[in-house]
Design a protein around this motif. Structure first.
Motif, PDB file in Angstrom:
ATOM      1  N   VAL A  93      14.550  -0.811   6.761  1.00 53.31           N
ATOM      2  CA  VAL A  93      15.811  -0.753   6.012  1.00 53.31           C
ATOM      3  C   VAL A  93      16.938  -0.255   6.911  1.00 53.31           C
ATOM      4  O   VAL A  93      18.071  -0.744   6.852  1.00 53.31           O
ATOM      5  N   LEU A  94      16.622   0.721   7.761  1.00 48.56           N
ATOM      6  CA  LEU A  94      17.628   1.278   8.666  1.00 48.56           C
ATOM      7  C   LEU A  94      18.133   0.222   9.646  1.00 48.56           C
ATOM      8  O   LEU A  94      19.351   0.120   9.890  1.00 48.56           O
ATOM      9  N   VAL A  95      17.236  -0.573  10.207  1.00 46.19           N
ATOM     10  CA  VAL A  95      17.653  -1.645  11.119  1.00 46.19           C
ATOM     11  C   VAL A  95      18.556  -2.639  10.395  1.00 46.19           C
ATOM     12  O   VAL A  95      19.600  -3.058  10.912  1.00 46.19           O
ATOM     13  N   ARG A  96      18.168  -3.017   9.171  1.00 50.17           N
ATOM     14  CA  ARG A  96      18.989  -3.969   8.407  1.00 50.17           C
ATOM     15  C   ARG A  96      20.362  -3.396   8.082  1.00 50.17           C
ATOM     16  O   ARG A  96      21.381  -4.096   8.150  1.00 50.17           O
ATOM     17  N   ALA A  97      20.410  -2.101   7.757  1.00 46.28           N
ATOM     18  CA  ALA A  97      21.685  -1.451   7.459  1.00 46.28           C
ATOM     19  C   ALA A  97      22.592  -1.441   8.684  1.00 46.28           C
ATOM     20  O   ALA A  97      23.813  -1.663   8.580  1.00 46.28           O
ATOM     21  N   GLU A  98      22.002  -1.191   9.859  1.00 48.31           N
ATOM     22  CA  GLU A  98      22.796  -1.192  11.090  1.00 48.31           C
ATOM     23  C   GLU A  98      23.334  -2.589  11.396  1.00 48.31           C
ATOM     24  O   GLU A  98      24.477  -2.743  11.826  1.00 48.31           O
ATOM     25  N   LEU A  99      22.518  -3.615  11.178  1.00 48.30           N
ATOM     26  CA  LEU A  99      22.969  -4.984  11.431  1.00 48.30           C
ATOM     27  C   LEU A  99      24.071  -5.400  10.460  1.00 48.30           C
ATOM     28  O   LEU A  99      24.990  -6.133  10.836  1.00 48.30           O
ATOM     29  N   GLU A 100      23.988  -4.915   9.224  1.00 52.69           N
ATOM     30  CA  GLU A 100      25.023  -5.249   8.239  1.00 52.69           C
ATOM     31  C   GLU A 100      26.365  -4.637   8.618  1.00 52.69           C
ATOM     32  O   GLU A 100      27.414  -5.160   8.233  1.00 52.69           O
ATOM     33  N   GLU A 101      26.339  -3.527   9.364  1.00 56.37           N
ATOM     34  CA  GLU A 101      27.574  -2.838   9.721  1.00 56.37           C
ATOM     35  C   GLU A 101      27.888  -2.944  11.209  1.00 56.37           C
ATOM     36  O   GLU A 101      28.668  -2.158  11.749  1.00 56.37           O
ATOM     37  N   VAL A 102      27.304  -3.937  11.858  1.00 51.97           N
ATOM     38  CA  VAL A 102      27.413  -4.018  13.313  1.00 51.97           C
ATOM     39  C   VAL A 102      28.852  -4.243  13.786  1.00 51.97           C
ATOM     40  O   VAL A 102      29.209  -3.882  14.909  1.00 51.97           O
ATOM     41  N   LYS A 103      29.701  -4.788  12.933  1.00 51.55           N
ATOM     42  CA  LYS A 103      31.097  -5.015  13.325  1.00 51.55           C
ATOM     43  C   LYS A 103      31.826  -3.703  13.591  1.00 51.55           C
ATOM     44  O   LYS A 103      32.844  -3.680  14.290  1.00 51.55           O
ATOM     45  N   LYS A 104      31.316  -2.603  13.049  1.00 50.27           N
ATOM     46  CA  LYS A 104      31.949  -1.313  13.256  1.00 50.27           C
ATOM     47  C   LYS A 104      31.797  -0.822  14.695  1.00 50.27           C
ATOM     48  O   LYS A 104      32.410   0.188  15.068  1.00 50.27           O
ATOM     49  N   TYR A 105      30.976  -1.499  15.489  1.00 50.96           N
ATOM     50  CA  TYR A 105      30.829  -1.139  16.898  1.00 50.96           C
ATOM     51  C   TYR A 105      31.899  -1.779  17.777  1.00 50.96           C
ATOM     52  O   TYR A 105      31.890  -1.609  18.995  1.00 50.96           O
ATOM     53  N   GLY A 106      32.800  -2.540  17.156  1.00 53.06           N
ATOM     54  CA  GLY A 106      33.938  -3.102  17.876  1.00 53.06           C
ATOM     55  C   GLY A 106      33.539  -3.974  19.050  1.00 53.06           C
ATOM     56  O   GLY A 106      32.733  -4.898  18.918  1.00 53.06           O
ATOM     57  N   ARG A 107      34.065  -3.656  20.233  1.00 55.78           N
ATOM     58  CA  ARG A 107      33.816  -4.468  21.423  1.00 55.78           C
ATOM     59  C   ARG A 107      32.357  -4.448  21.845  1.00 55.78           C
ATOM     60  O   ARG A 107      31.917  -5.289  22.623  1.00 55.78           O
ATOM     61  N   MET A 108      31.584  -3.483  21.327  1.00 54.95           N
ATOM     62  CA  MET A 108      30.169  -3.410  21.670  1.00 54.95           C
ATOM     63  C   MET A 108      29.288  -4.121  20.640  1.00 54.95           C
ATOM     64  O   MET A 108      28.060  -4.025  20.701  1.00 54.95           O
ATOM     65  N   GLU A 109      29.905  -4.839  19.722  1.00 54.43           N
ATOM     66  CA  GLU A 109      29.155  -5.483  18.637  1.00 54.43           C
ATOM     67  C   GLU A 109      28.036  -6.375  19.155  1.00 54.43           C
ATOM     68  O   GLU A 109      26.895  -6.309  18.673  1.00 54.43           O
ATOM     69  N   ALA A 110      28.327  -7.223  20.135  1.00 53.46           N
ATOM     70  CA  ALA A 110      27.330  -8.179  20.627  1.00 53.46           C
ATOM     71  C   ALA A 110      26.125  -7.458  21.233  1.00 53.46           C
ATOM     72  O   ALA A 110      24.972  -7.842  20.993  1.00 53.46           O
ATOM     73  N   ASP A 111      26.391  -6.393  22.016  1.00 50.64           N
ATOM     74  CA  ASP A 111      25.290  -5.646  22.639  1.00 50.64           C
ATOM     75  C   ASP A 111      24.415  -4.963  21.589  1.00 50.64           C
ATOM     76  O   ASP A 111      23.181  -4.978  21.693  1.00 50.64           O
ATOM     77  N   VAL A 112      25.063  -4.373  20.604  1.00 49.29           N
ATOM     78  CA  VAL A 112      24.305  -3.665  19.561  1.00 49.29           C
ATOM     79  C   VAL A 112      23.505  -4.650  18.723  1.00 49.29           C
ATOM     80  O   VAL A 112      22.338  -4.402  18.391  1.00 49.29           O
ATOM     81  N   ARG A 113      24.113  -5.779  18.389  1.00 49.48           N
ATOM     82  CA  ARG A 113      23.399  -6.800  17.608  1.00 49.48           C
ATOM     83  C   ARG A 113      22.174  -7.294  18.373  1.00 49.48           C
ATOM     84  O   ARG A 113      21.083  -7.444  17.807  1.00 49.48           O
ATOM     85  N   ALA A 114      22.351  -7.529  19.677  1.00 50.79           N
ATOM     86  CA  ALA A 114      21.231  -8.010  20.498  1.00 50.79           C
ATOM     87  C   ALA A 114      20.112  -6.975  20.533  1.00 50.79           C
ATOM     88  O   ALA A 114      18.920  -7.319  20.476  1.00 50.79           O
ATOM     89  N   PHE A 115      20.483  -5.684  20.612  1.00 46.58           N
ATOM     90  CA  PHE A 115      19.456  -4.637  20.641  1.00 46.58           C
ATOM     91  C   PHE A 115      18.657  -4.626  19.346  1.00 46.58           C
ATOM     92  O   PHE A 115      17.417  -4.634  19.370  1.00 46.58           O
ATOM     93  N   TYR A 116      19.343  -4.606  18.213  1.00 44.25           N
ATOM     94  CA  TYR A 116      18.622  -4.527  16.937  1.00 44.25           C
ATOM     95  C   TYR A 116      17.821  -5.796  16.659  1.00 44.25           C
ATOM     96  O   TYR A 116      16.734  -5.732  16.066  1.00 44.25           O
ATOM     97  N   THR A 117      18.332  -6.914  17.095  1.00 44.16           N
ATOM     98  CA  THR A 117      17.589  -8.161  16.917  1.00 44.16           C
ATOM     99  C   THR A 117      16.301  -8.151  17.728  1.00 44.16           C
ATOM    100  O   THR A 117      15.303  -8.770  17.357  1.00 44.16           O
ATOM    101  N   SER A 118      16.307  -7.385  18.819  1.00 46.94           N
ATOM    102  CA  SER A 118      15.128  -7.334  19.697  1.00 46.94           C
ATOM    103  C   SER A 118      14.019  -6.442  19.136  1.00 46.94           C
ATOM    104  O   SER A 118      12.895  -6.461  19.649  1.00 46.94           O
ATOM    105  N   LEU A 119      14.314  -5.661  18.097  1.00 47.16           N
ATOM    106  CA  LEU A 119      13.329  -4.714  17.581  1.00 47.16           C
ATOM    107  C   LEU A 119      12.331  -5.397  16.648  1.00 47.16           C
ATOM    108  O   LEU A 119      12.130  -4.994  15.500  1.00 47.16           O
TER     109      LEU A 119
END
Length: 420
Positions: A323-349
């Motif tokens: 649930v925590l991973v899904r919640a982070e992905l739902e709010e990934v836009k809040k990481y701004g310029r780092m959105e793509a990196d954060v999305r790639a990390f969570y997708t890799s889990l």
């Protein structure tokens, strides 16, 4: 579960409360040396450097504040000769000076405390119990089963059960309870009376109801560790590791109006260490009539507690951190310029074949609490604003968004590990 391996998936910092200062370090070339300053001072004095001059510089460091860098470079010394240990640096080093939060160590070697791992598992169990078994009927039954030394249900305990009966479940009751307590404090303050609400212990009652309790004159019940089934989960400290697994990370705090970087010692992704995790099923059997709380009822509903406990833990970990991973992905836009990196990390889990956990400093409010449950409730926003969660330390305003800040180390969310 028994002897397991823990693999670090993103930079992990568990602090020991100490910091390295500019007077402890020599930075240069992507490497930072932690210095044996006593030996260095001794050599400088033997080379003719005036001790009074050293003392003056230590009290009032000039320039970029890295006092020893000037001496070592100016005299052509080799920093390796004075290095206790060296650390790779991820991200920029502070231009003038920086402090570095130290990692937990034993005899100079980093290790992961068992308490940190058990705490992460405990949060997952709390989440699962409240979702699966946290209805008001179950909670009322448990509370009314709590007797005093005379074998009676006390009036305060009886009253607590009646209060819960007006709620849909424990989370709903808990938020109503907090609102009532906060408003009582506010009302008392206006009348010049005292009613102190300890905001650092607002989860005490919920912990008691879920994990184990005894009668209490103030709250109705209080948490009692001896009645907590989680005491049978034993998590030892990890093996000690070589310091080669540590590095210095610049941690960027996103969401602040001004960037305020923080530097920490952290275990690098890919670090693997042994850790013992086991369930003492015999202790469950021996204390069959002693445990209470909603968790215990949840286990009994599933079957024989010592037969189902381990599976329950595994399910709780998978559910909560999923649930925590899904919640982070739902709010990934809040990481701004780092959105793509954060999305790639969570997708890799995915596909690690073990249990995901999130530990340590920088893991965030959602990982350390049942925030994913609280945020789904209508009363939550009112409660968190009254508690001052999300308050700006400068202007004292409450942010409309909570949590507002997020920490990234080398572009990665911190503290993710896999055990298996």
């Amino acid at each position: 579960m028994s002897e397991m391996s823990l693999k670090v998936l993103s930079p992990l910092h568990i602090g020991n409360g100490r910091e390295l200062t500019p007077l402890d370090i020599y930075p240069g070339g992507g490497i930072l040396h932690v210095l044996d300053t006593e030996r260095l001072v001794g050599d400088l004095i033997s080379m003719g450097v005036n001790f009074g001059e050293i003392l003056h510089l230590l009290k009032s460091p000039p320039g970029d504040s890295y006092v020893w860098k000037g001496y070592i470079d100016g005299l052509g010394l080799n920093p390796l000769d004075y290095s206790k240990y060296s650390l790779r640096v991820h991200g920029e080093i502070g231009k003038r000076s920086m402090t570095i939060r130290e990692f937990m160590k034993m005899n100079g070697k980093p290790y992961i405390p068992g308490s940190s791992v058990k705490g992460a598992i405990r949060t997952a169990v709390l989440y699962k119990v409240l979702r699966e078994c946290g209805d008001s009927k179950t909670a009322m039954g448990v509370i009314l089963g709590v007797k005093n030394a005379r074998g009676e249900v006390e009036k305060k305990t009886q009253g607590l059960a009646e209060e819960i009966s007006w709620s849909e479940d424990l989370v709903d009751f808990y938020l109503s309870y907090l609102l009532k307590d906060i408003e009582t404090e506010e009302s008392a303050g206006k009348k010049g009376r005292r009613h102190h609400l300890d905001r650092k212990r607002v989860d005490d009652l919920l912990e008691a109801l879920v994990f184990g309790m005894e009668p209490d004159w103030r709250l109705g019940v209080r948490y009692e560790p001896k009645r907590d089934p989680m005491r049978v989960l034993i998590v030892r400290d990890s093996d000690a590791m070589g310091r080669k697994h540590l590095a210095v990370y610049r941690v960027d705090v996103l969401g602040n109006s001004q960037p305020i970087p923080i530097w920490v010692e952290a275990l690098e992704p890919g670090t693997t260490v042994g850790i013992e995790i086991k369930v003492d099923t015999e202790l469950l059997r021996m204390n069959l009539g002693h445990f209470n709380g909603v968790l215990w009822e949840c286990l009994k509903d599933r079957g024989t507690p010592w037969d189902v406990f381990e599976d329950f833990l595994g399910e709780a970990i998978d559910e909560f951190y999923g649930v925590l991973v899904r919640a982070e992905l739902e709010e990934v836009k809040k990481y701004g310029r780092m959105e793509a990196d954060v999305r790639a990390f969570y997708t890799s889990l995915t596909g690690y074949g073990g249990y995901l956990l999130r530990l340590g400093w920088g893991s965030g409010w959602l990982a350390m609490t049942i925030g994913v449950l609280l945020r789904s409730r209508r009363k939550w926003e009112r409660v968190r604003k009254k508690l001052g969660l999300g308050r700006n330390p400068q202007n004292r305003n409450i942010s409309a968004e909570f949590p507002k800040t997020r920490r990234l180390a080398d572009g990665m969310p911190m503290g993710w590990v896999m055990i298996g």
